[in-house]
Motif scaffolding. Structure first.
Motif, PDB file in Angstrom:
ATOM      1  N   TYR A  84      35.840 -29.289  22.265  1.00 14.28           N
ATOM      2  CA  TYR A  84      36.635 -30.483  21.994  1.00 14.28           C
ATOM      3  C   TYR A  84      36.605 -30.763  20.490  1.00 14.28           C
ATOM      4  O   TYR A  84      35.533 -30.815  19.870  1.00 14.28           O
ATOM      5  CB  TYR A  84      36.060 -31.678  22.763  1.00 14.28           C
ATOM      6  CG  TYR A  84      36.576 -33.024  22.315  1.00 14.28           C
ATOM      7  CD1 TYR A  84      37.891 -33.412  22.559  1.00 14.28           C
ATOM      8  CD2 TYR A  84      35.743 -33.918  21.639  1.00 14.28           C
ATOM      9  CE1 TYR A  84      38.371 -34.647  22.146  1.00 14.28           C
ATOM     10  CE2 TYR A  84      36.206 -35.160  21.228  1.00 14.28           C
ATOM     11  CZ  TYR A  84      37.519 -35.513  21.485  1.00 14.28           C
ATOM     12  OH  TYR A  84      37.982 -36.731  21.067  1.00 14.28           O
ATOM     13  N   LYS A  86      36.436 -33.006  17.653  1.00 14.41           N
ATOM     14  CA  LYS A  86      35.981 -34.392  17.516  1.00 14.41           C
ATOM     15  C   LYS A  86      36.609 -35.087  16.321  1.00 14.41           C
ATOM     16  O   LYS A  86      36.908 -36.286  16.380  1.00 14.41           O
ATOM     17  CB  LYS A  86      34.452 -34.417  17.413  1.00 14.41           C
ATOM     18  CG  LYS A  86      33.839 -35.805  17.511  1.00 14.41           C
ATOM     19  CD  LYS A  86      32.320 -35.732  17.560  1.00 14.41           C
ATOM     20  CE  LYS A  86      31.702 -37.110  17.689  1.00 14.41           C
ATOM     21  NZ  LYS A  86      30.222 -37.043  17.727  1.00 14.41           N
ATOM     22  N   LYS A 166      28.388 -30.398  27.062  1.00 15.15           N
ATOM     23  CA  LYS A 166      29.656 -30.499  26.335  1.00 15.15           C
ATOM     24  C   LYS A 166      29.532 -29.731  25.034  1.00 15.15           C
ATOM     25  O   LYS A 166      28.431 -29.507  24.516  1.00 15.15           O
ATOM     26  CB  LYS A 166      30.047 -31.952  26.068  1.00 15.15           C
ATOM     27  CG  LYS A 166      29.045 -32.754  25.259  1.00 15.15           C
ATOM     28  CD  LYS A 166      29.521 -34.196  25.073  1.00 15.15           C
ATOM     29  CE  LYS A 166      28.471 -35.035  24.356  1.00 15.15           C
ATOM     30  NZ  LYS A 166      28.935 -36.425  24.148  1.00 15.15           N
ATOM     31  N   GLU A 168      31.410 -29.565  21.139  1.00 14.95           N
ATOM     32  CA  GLU A 168      32.310 -30.253  20.210  1.00 14.95           C
ATOM     33  C   GLU A 168      32.282 -29.548  18.857  1.00 14.95           C
ATOM     34  O   GLU A 168      31.311 -28.874  18.510  1.00 14.95           O
ATOM     35  CB  GLU A 168      31.866 -31.701  20.012  1.00 14.95           C
ATOM     36  CG  GLU A 168      31.758 -32.504  21.300  1.00 14.95           C
ATOM     37  CD  GLU A 168      31.023 -33.819  21.095  1.00 14.95           C
ATOM     38  OE1 GLU A 168      31.290 -34.751  21.867  1.00 14.95           O
ATOM     39  OE2 GLU A 168      30.185 -33.899  20.159  1.00 14.95           O
TER      40      GLU A 168
END
Length: 279
Positions: A84, A86, A166, A168
């Motif tokens: 992801y 950020k 996760k 990032e």
């Protein structure tokens, strides 16, 4: 100076529009009109000479092709779909980026890696590797010294069983701190009520903030004094990147005969200006 009705619209303009436009060209000030009468002006029209050594090699942090190059290198051995994005930001050397571990589970941790892009070999090199636990105090990554550098900051959240929670990454850009700009008008002799075209061009690497409305000063024979006149000002936040220009039309309504200059403030408490006459 400028005064009048202010209408606020907060946007970033990346292209042209009917009453103001951005482009890559310059508006030339006619030499034949400049030579008619010398106008005393102690504020330069262009802040300084262009530093071609910097400008020719400046990182293009807004360029899609440059971002594609960065991402292709970073994701060569990673799954792009698993990460992801950020943030995508411009920084200065010495700034700090806080790693917020409070959002992790109690047994969680971050594996934090800072990578520097090697533009010669077109690959990322690891310069910082850290583990940040959930119960660690505030932890920050400091941007190293040096300009015209691109970094990627990777944060992988894991639990005690090393399960990935996760992934990032952040794009960090540290461009040259090169401030330079030029202001142009379409001519240097006007009549009251004429429409003047004012163009601001970014000749540096630092983004310039500008907008609609213009600041004027009038020469009284000894000094320059702020000159007020009514104008409707749309408060549109305009960001000029390297090489971009923004043009706007200003109606010289109520200007009396005399010598004037239009002033533009740029970062670092600098000013640029161009003078003209009204007959």
């Amino acid at each position: 100076m400028k005064k009048g009705i202010a209408i606020f619209i907060s946007i970033i303009i990346l292209g042209g529009c009917s009453s103001g436009e951005m482009n890559n060209g310059d508006s030339a000030t006619p030499d034949n009109e400049l030579s008619r009468d010398a106008i005393s002006n102690d504020v330069p029209q262009q802040l300084k000479e262009i530093d071609n050594g910097k400008m020719d090699n400046a990182i293009l942090y807004w360029s899609k092709s440059y971002l594609d190059l960065l991402d292709s290198s970073f994701f060569e051995n990673r799954s792009r779909e698993s990460f992801y994005l950020k943030s995508h930001r411009v920084y200065r050397p010495g700034e700090q980026i806080e790693i917020d571990a409070d959002s992790l589970p109690r047994d969680g941790r971050y594996e934090v890696n800072l990578f520097k892009f090697n533009s010669t070999d077109k690959l990322f090199e690891t310069i910082i590797e850290e583990t940040v636990n959930r119960n660690d105090p505030d932890f920050s990554v400091q941007i190293p010294e040096g300009e015209n550098v691109t970094y990627y900051l990777e944060q992988i959240a894991l639990n005690t069983k090393n399960k990935v929670l996760k992934q990032e990454f952040q794009r960090l850009f540290v461009p040259y701190n090169e401030v330079n700009a030029k202001i142009d008008i379409d001519k240097t002799l006007y009549s009251s009520g004429d429409t003047m075209k004012v163009t601001l061009t970014n000749l540096g690497t630092v983004e310039l903030g500008t907008g609609y409305g213009a600041h004027f000063e009038k020469w009284d024979g000894e000094r320059w004094n702020p000159y007020d006149f009514e104008q409707i000002v749309y408060l549109i936040a305009i960001r000029l990147r390297t090489g971009k220009s923004f043009s706007q039309d200003v109606v010289l309504k109520g200007f009396e005969t005399g010598t004037y200059r239009v002033i533009e403030k740029i970062p670092g408490d600098h000013k640029i200006s161009v003078a003209f006459k009204v007959e």
